[in-house]
Design an enzyme around this catalytic site. Structure first.
Site, PDB file in Angstrom:
ATOM      1  N   ASN A 113      45.967  -7.609  12.446  1.00 20.38           N
ATOM      2  CA  ASN A 113      44.788  -6.768  12.683  1.00 20.38           C
ATOM      3  C   ASN A 113      44.936  -5.369  12.087  1.00 20.38           C
ATOM      4  O   ASN A 113      44.016  -4.857  11.449  1.00 20.38           O
ATOM      5  CB  ASN A 113      44.498  -6.686  14.187  1.00 20.38           C
ATOM      6  CG  ASN A 113      44.149  -8.040  14.771  1.00 20.38           C
ATOM      7  OD1 ASN A 113      44.015  -9.019  14.032  1.00 20.38           O
ATOM      8  ND2 ASN A 113      44.005  -8.108  16.076  1.00 20.38           N
ATOM      9  N   THR A 158       4.625  10.675 -15.107  1.00 24.37           N
ATOM     10  CA  THR A 158       4.466  10.470 -13.663  1.00 24.37           C
ATOM     11  C   THR A 158       3.419   9.373 -13.546  1.00 24.37           C
ATOM     12  O   THR A 158       2.509   9.289 -14.391  1.00 24.37           O
ATOM     13  CB  THR A 158       3.988  11.737 -12.922  1.00 24.37           C
ATOM     14  OG1 THR A 158       2.683  12.076 -13.391  1.00 24.37           O
ATOM     15  CG2 THR A 158       4.939  12.913 -13.146  1.00 24.37           C
ATOM     16  N   HIS A 159       3.544   8.542 -12.546  1.00 24.14           N
ATOM     17  CA  HIS A 159       2.632   7.382 -12.383  1.00 24.14           C
ATOM     18  C   HIS A 159       2.609   6.511 -13.640  1.00 24.14           C
ATOM     19  O   HIS A 159       1.603   5.871 -13.936  1.00 24.14           O
ATOM     20  CB  HIS A 159       1.202   7.826 -12.049  1.00 24.14           C
ATOM     21  CG  HIS A 159       1.120   8.841 -10.957  1.00 24.14           C
ATOM     22  ND1 HIS A 159       0.935   8.518  -9.632  1.00 24.14           N
ATOM     23  CD2 HIS A 159       1.227  10.202 -10.997  1.00 24.14           C
ATOM     24  CE1 HIS A 159       0.912   9.624  -8.895  1.00 24.14           C
ATOM     25  NE2 HIS A 159       1.103  10.663  -9.709  1.00 24.14           N
ATOM     26  N   SER A 286      16.678 -15.088 -27.760  1.00 26.53           N
ATOM     27  CA  SER A 286      15.934 -16.103 -27.019  1.00 26.53           C
ATOM     28  C   SER A 286      16.247 -17.455 -27.641  1.00 26.53           C
ATOM     29  O   SER A 286      16.413 -17.563 -28.852  1.00 26.53           O
ATOM     30  CB  SER A 286      14.439 -15.807 -27.110  1.00 26.53           C
ATOM     31  OG  SER A 286      13.703 -16.999 -26.912  1.00 26.53           O
ATOM     32  N   LYS A 292      13.187 -12.533 -30.855  1.00 23.89           N
ATOM     33  CA  LYS A 292      13.503 -11.756 -29.651  1.00 23.89           C
ATOM     34  C   LYS A 292      14.888 -11.119 -29.670  1.00 23.89           C
ATOM     35  O   LYS A 292      15.851 -11.689 -30.157  1.00 23.89           O
ATOM     36  CB  LYS A 292      13.418 -12.660 -28.412  1.00 23.89           C
ATOM     37  CG  LYS A 292      12.029 -13.090 -28.027  1.00 23.89           C
ATOM     38  CD  LYS A 292      11.146 -11.937 -27.573  1.00 23.89           C
ATOM     39  CE  LYS A 292      11.520 -11.427 -26.199  1.00 23.89           C
ATOM     40  NZ  LYS A 292      11.343 -12.430 -25.163  1.00 23.89           N
ATOM     41  N   ASN A 294      16.765  -9.214 -26.524  1.00 22.01           N
ATOM     42  CA  ASN A 294      16.504  -8.865 -25.123  1.00 22.01           C
ATOM     43  C   ASN A 294      17.545  -7.921 -24.539  1.00 22.01           C
ATOM     44  O   ASN A 294      18.737  -8.063 -24.796  1.00 22.01           O
ATOM     45  CB  ASN A 294      16.443 -10.140 -24.278  1.00 22.01           C
ATOM     46  CG  ASN A 294      15.318 -11.055 -24.724  1.00 22.01           C
ATOM     47  OD1 ASN A 294      14.269 -10.582 -25.162  1.00 22.01           O
ATOM     48  ND2 ASN A 294      15.547 -12.353 -24.640  1.00 22.01           N
ATOM     49  N   GLU A 299      18.685  -5.621 -17.737  1.00 18.61           N
ATOM     50  CA  GLU A 299      17.975  -6.489 -16.780  1.00 18.61           C
ATOM     51  C   GLU A 299      18.908  -6.976 -15.677  1.00 18.61           C
ATOM     52  O   GLU A 299      18.543  -7.002 -14.500  1.00 18.61           O
ATOM     53  CB  GLU A 299      17.363  -7.682 -17.516  1.00 18.61           C
ATOM     54  CG  GLU A 299      16.212  -7.290 -18.423  1.00 18.61           C
ATOM     55  CD  GLU A 299      15.799  -8.443 -19.316  1.00 18.61           C
ATOM     56  OE1 GLU A 299      14.941  -9.212 -18.884  1.00 18.61           O
ATOM     57  OE2 GLU A 299      16.350  -8.579 -20.415  1.00 18.61           O
ATOM     58  N   TYR A 326      39.217  -6.352  17.584  1.00 18.28           N
ATOM     59  CA  TYR A 326      39.195  -7.246  16.424  1.00 18.28           C
ATOM     60  C   TYR A 326      38.565  -8.582  16.803  1.00 18.28           C
ATOM     61  O   TYR A 326      38.856  -9.151  17.858  1.00 18.28           O
ATOM     62  CB  TYR A 326      40.614  -7.506  15.870  1.00 18.28           C
ATOM     63  CG  TYR A 326      40.571  -8.462  14.680  1.00 18.28           C
ATOM     64  CD1 TYR A 326      40.338  -7.987  13.396  1.00 18.28           C
ATOM     65  CD2 TYR A 326      40.668  -9.841  14.865  1.00 18.28           C
ATOM     66  CE1 TYR A 326      40.234  -8.857  12.324  1.00 18.28           C
ATOM     67  CE2 TYR A 326      40.574 -10.719  13.797  1.00 18.28           C
ATOM     68  CZ  TYR A 326      40.347 -10.220  12.524  1.00 18.28           C
ATOM     69  OH  TYR A 326      40.231 -11.087  11.461  1.00 18.28           O
ATOM     70  N   LYS A 334      35.206  -9.057   3.725  1.00 24.69           N
ATOM     71  CA  LYS A 334      35.884  -8.911   2.436  1.00 24.69           C
ATOM     72  C   LYS A 334      35.028  -9.266   1.226  1.00 24.69           C
ATOM     73  O   LYS A 334      34.936  -8.501   0.267  1.00 24.69           O
ATOM     74  CB  LYS A 334      37.176  -9.718   2.430  1.00 24.69           C
ATOM     75  CG  LYS A 334      38.318  -8.931   2.968  1.00 24.69           C
ATOM     76  CD  LYS A 334      39.449  -9.804   3.393  1.00 24.69           C
ATOM     77  CE  LYS A 334      39.963  -9.336   4.725  1.00 24.69           C
ATOM     78  NZ  LYS A 334      39.050  -9.510   5.851  1.00 24.69           N
TER      79      LYS A 334
HETATM   80  N1  ARG Z   1      42.366 -12.834   7.516  1.00 21.20           N
HETATM   81  C1  ARG Z   1      42.085 -12.002   8.651  1.00 21.20           C
HETATM   82  C2  ARG Z   1      40.914 -11.069   8.345  1.00 21.20           C
HETATM   83  O1  ARG Z   1      40.610 -10.908   7.226  1.00 21.20           O
HETATM   84  C3  ARG Z   1      43.274 -11.193   8.982  1.00 21.20           C
HETATM   85  C4  ARG Z   1      43.351 -10.803  10.410  1.00 21.20           C
HETATM   86  C5  ARG Z   1      43.496 -11.982  11.251  1.00 21.20           C
HETATM   87  N2  ARG Z   1      43.836 -11.618  12.581  1.00 21.20           N
HETATM   88  C6  ARG Z   1      43.845 -12.526  13.552  1.00 21.20           C
HETATM   89  N3  ARG Z   1      44.216 -12.119  14.700  1.00 21.20           N
HETATM   90  N4  ARG Z   1      43.496 -13.756  13.351  1.00 21.20           N
HETATM   91  O2  ARG Z   1      40.322 -10.505   9.226  1.00 21.20           O
END
Ligand code: ARG
Length: 466
Positions: A113, A158-159, A286, A292, A294, A299, A326, A334
């Site tokens: 954690n 503008t606009h 294209s 074309k 592009n 984009e 936690y 992530k």
């Molecule tokens: N892979 C977990 C995460 O990204 C790591 C922490 C996990 N902790 C636990 N007590 N299971 O959050």
């Protein structure tokens, strides 16, 4: 799935998780990206454990060597990741312990954690630094394009209607300003990212006499004045992901700015504007229409802003109902964080490269900027200088515009007599207002698109970005 229990289940559990559970809960498929920072954190933790006597010198050396070797193998793509070991933390620690018996002591007074909170802060700190460099690169590309075409005028809009003439450089520098505010937000975010959570344990710290200051110092968790930055509440530290939200919010606003720049580029590259030409290598063709060319980089920059906004919303939603502290939900942070960093960094770099390979169609800009209607406001200012209040002056010039329209000629082709049929205040010098050069020279306020002022701003940015 391996029959063997992963590290986190040893003792309490009779076997490993079911295959579908392992697949559902693993994060190694994406959090492997934290490897370098996970190792850095472990090296610092080991040094601290040595200092407080948990590790002997020989054990610390063995752990350090083991971690460095693993790092080299990962870098070379030779490390085999095991999904049954769930995440980056257990993959590295399990492999280390297999090779170095003292590895079993590394997790002393540490939990995944606080470890994952640490890794993400270290990772994001590097990403922010790199992103700041990417943004500076884009700012430089904008300034260079402005400098190379410092005499080019275009209509400001503008606009989406032609409004008043501006230097192209002034328009480009508007983005440089926006990007600078993005940098300021990122610097500010960095100050809260750069705080060390290690020592928080799973939730309640440790009974062992850890030296949190040493770990923080080793990992560079110090502010500009050298003051060590430690989290002050272990419960907050293991569940706080505000810093990811802040980064994704700053990233979202950056994506807005990039998207707006992209929109201008797309418009300007089209035949209707024809202000710019993007080099072939930075455009695509294209599959059907041979003519074309592009502006796909622009984009996609505009399009990818959507996922960046989505990442921010995902994180906010992820966090809003979490009880302390936690919860495994946090693992979902992530991919959102990585995606925002990857997306804004790539779009920033690609936009910079594209702009560095873009030329200005000076003739088309000159034609567009020479529309005398762009200087109708200057004609009203002329009347103000003659003593008329602005409201009636605005009305008079409106009537002049209507007159020119009726006569089917541009504003600057009206005769003095014609002007005077609308209002007697017009003198011989009235038509001088339509000289674009003097019109631009007379815009001298700070922040105006005047000749001197734009040159000054270009020079200021050139200096600031060098
Ligand atoms: N892979 C977990 C995460 O990204 C790591 C922490 C996990 N902790 C636990 N007590 N299971 O959050």
């Amino acid at each position: 799935m391996s029959k063997k229990s992963p590290v986190s289940r040893s003792g309490r559990f009779t076997g490993g998780p079911a295959a579908d559970v392992a697949q559902f809960t693993e994060s190694i498929s994406y959090d492997w990206r934290l490897w370098k920072h996970d190792i850095l954190g472990s090296l610092a933790h080991a040094a601290m454990l040595r200092k407080i006597g948990v590790l002997t010198r020989a054990e610390q050396i063995a752990i350090t060597r083991g971690l460095n070797t693993i790092g080299k193998e990962i870098k070379a793509g030779k490390f085999s990741w095991k999904p049954e070991l769930e995440d980056i933390h257990m993959n590295i620690e399990a492999e280390l312990t297999k090779r170095v018996p003292a590895g079993a002591k590394l997790h002393t007074a540490r939990s995944r954690n606080d470890q994952v909170a640490l890794d993400m802060r270290l990772w994001l700190r590097d990403e922010i630094t790199a992103l700041l460099g990417d943004i500076a690169g884009l700012q430089r590309a904008l300034v260079s394009l402005g400098e190379k075409n410092s005499d080019v005028l275009i209509p400001g809009y503008t606009h989406m209607q032609r409004a008043q003439p501006v230097y192209l450089a002034h328009h480009l520098l508007a983005y440089v300003e926006m990007l600078e505010r993005d940098c300021e937000r990122l610097w500010d975010c960095q100050s809260r990212v750069n705080v060390c959570p290690l020592g928080s344990g799973a939730i309640a710290g440790s009974t062992l006499p850890l030296d949190r200051v040493l770990v923080a110092k080793l990992l560079g968790f110090v502010d500009a004045s050298g003051k060590v930055q430690l989290t002050q509440n272990s419960m907050d530290a293991v569940s706080d992901r505000d810093f990811t939200v802040e980064f994704c919010a700053a990233g979202a606003l950056l994506a807005v700015h990039l998207s707006r720049l992209a929109e201008d580029v797309i418009l300007w590259a089209g035949a209707e504007f024809h202000f710019i030409k993007i080099a072939d290598a930075y455009t695509t063709g294209s599959s059907l229409m041979p003519q074309k060319k592009n502006p796909d980089i622009a984009e996609l920059t505009r399009g990818k802003s959507g996922r960046v906004f989505g990442n921010l919303m995902s994180l906010l939603t992820l966090l809003k109902g979490l009880p302390m502290t936690y919860n495994r939900d946090l693992q979902e942070d992530k991919e959102r964080l990585f995606d925002t960093a990857d997306t804004v960094r790539a779009t920033t770099r690609l936009m910079a490269a594209m702009l560095s390979h873009t030329t200005i169609n000076r003739a088309a800009c000159a034609v567009a900027a020479s529309d005398p209607a762009l200087l109708a406001t200057d004609l009203a200012d002329y009347l103000v200088r003659k003593g008329m209040a602005f409201r009636p002056a605005h009305h008079v010039v409106g009537a002049v515009v209507a007159q020119a329209e009726k006569a089917g000629k541009p504003l600057n082709q009206l005769t003095l007599a014609e002007l005077q049929t609308v209002d007697k205040t017009f003198g011989r010098d009235a038509l001088g207002v339509f000289n674009l050069k003097t019109a631009m020279a007379s815009r001298n306020l700070t922040g105006s698109p005047g000749t001197k002022e734009v040159a000054k701003q270009l020079a200021r940015w050139r200096e600031q970005l060098s």
